[in-house]
Enzyme design. Structure first.
Site, short mmCIF file in Angstrom:
data_model
loop_
_atom_site.label_atom_id
_atom_site.label_comp_id
_atom_site.label_asym_id
_atom_site.label_seq_id
_atom_site.Cartn_x
_atom_site.Cartn_y
_atom_site.Cartn_z
N GLU A 83 0.86 -1.19 0.00
CA GLU A 83 0.00 0.00 0.00
C GLU A 83 0.89 1.24 0.00
O GLU A 83 1.73 1.39 0.89
CB GLU A 83 -0.89 0.04 1.25
N GLU B 100 -6.31 8.26 10.20
CA GLU B 100 -4.97 7.95 10.68
C GLU B 100 -4.74 8.42 12.11
O GLU B 100 -5.21 9.46 12.53
CB GLU B 100 -3.91 8.59 9.76
#
Length: 259
Positions: free
Chosen positions: A45, A56
């Site tokens: 990724e 995040e």
């Protein structure tokens, strides 16, 4: 399903590392891809940095800030992928946010990503109900839009799974990305619901940082995804992080295979 993503899961359990492009630099990111591929990663990724990465935790948020401060742009990341594709055909997906794709132009972004050899796209801030405008373009260009399911998805899991492409990203824990000492979600139950709806690989991410955790998650699914622990090594060692990340990925892949 994109053939390359299917290949990532063809030999059993997959290990999927994540890196933030441009942290500490795009040159280092490029070297990290080669090193992780050599260390046994099955799919990588590539995070395209964004100023407000809502899914995040602090580790990857800080990496986004560092990368953007260093002048990273989407076009520079595309150029890096072109270089990478001259040396490795490891399956790769972009992970970023809807705004990054919008601001580039949805069709332009997806067409370019497919053209340079990317295999999929993960947009964690786009809910299942709003994915159509991205999904239809991805289908046109042969890019898999990867679906995420969370512990709170419940009755939506079957609907999401039926339309999923590539693999299903099973979010192990509520909240944002980051390392956790324990994962208490019933991953096995989530995976069973997905598989009952569609025969598609399921990989578990969020909170995995040790080979033991990776093995435990892989035992209940088709693979493990790790981001924050790798990004932390990039932060700690900076331009010298490549051998450290390679060693870590080797250990994590071994953990997954034991799962």
């Amino acid at each position: 399903m994109n053939k390359k993503i299917a290949e990532a899961f063809a030999d059993g359990k997959a290990f999927i590392p994540f890196v933030t492009c441009g942290d500490p630099s795009l040159d280092v990111t490029e070297q990290l891809v080669y090193a992780m591929a050599e260390a046994g990663a099955d799919l990588i990724e590539l995070g395209i940095p964004f100023s407000d990465p809502t899914a995040e935790g602090p580790v990857i948020q800080a990496a986004n800030v560092r990368a953007l401060s260093g002048g990273v742009t989407t076009d520079k990341i595309f150029d890096m992928v072109v270089r990478i594709r001259q040396k490795t055909d490891i399956p790769m997906v972009f992970m970023t946010y809807a705004n990054v794709v919008y601001s580039y132009g949805t069709e332009s972004f997806i067409a370019k990503a497919a053209d340079i050899g990317m295999n999929g796209l993960i947009l964690p801030d786009v809910p299942f109900e709003e994915k159509k405008e991205f999904d239809s373009v991805c289908k046109t260009y042969g890019l898999d839009l990867i679906s995420l399911i969370a512990p709170t998805s419940h009755e939506r899991i079957t609907r999401i799974a039926k339309e999923a492409e590539g693999f299903v990203y099973c979010v192990s824990s509520l909240g944002v990305t980051g390392m956790r000492s324990a994962i208490t979600t019933d991953i096995g139950a989530m995976v069973k619901l997905v598989k009952a709806a569609k025969n598609i690989p399921c990989a578990v991410g969020f909170g995995i940082s040790t080979p033991q955790q990776a093995g435990e998650m892989a035992a209940k699914s088709d693979g493990a995804i790790v981001g924050s622990a790798i990004v932390k090594l990039c932060e700690k060692y900076g331009a010298d992080c490549v051998p450290h990340v390679k060693e870590y990925v080797t250990a994590m892949k071994e953990g997954v295979l034991r799962g």
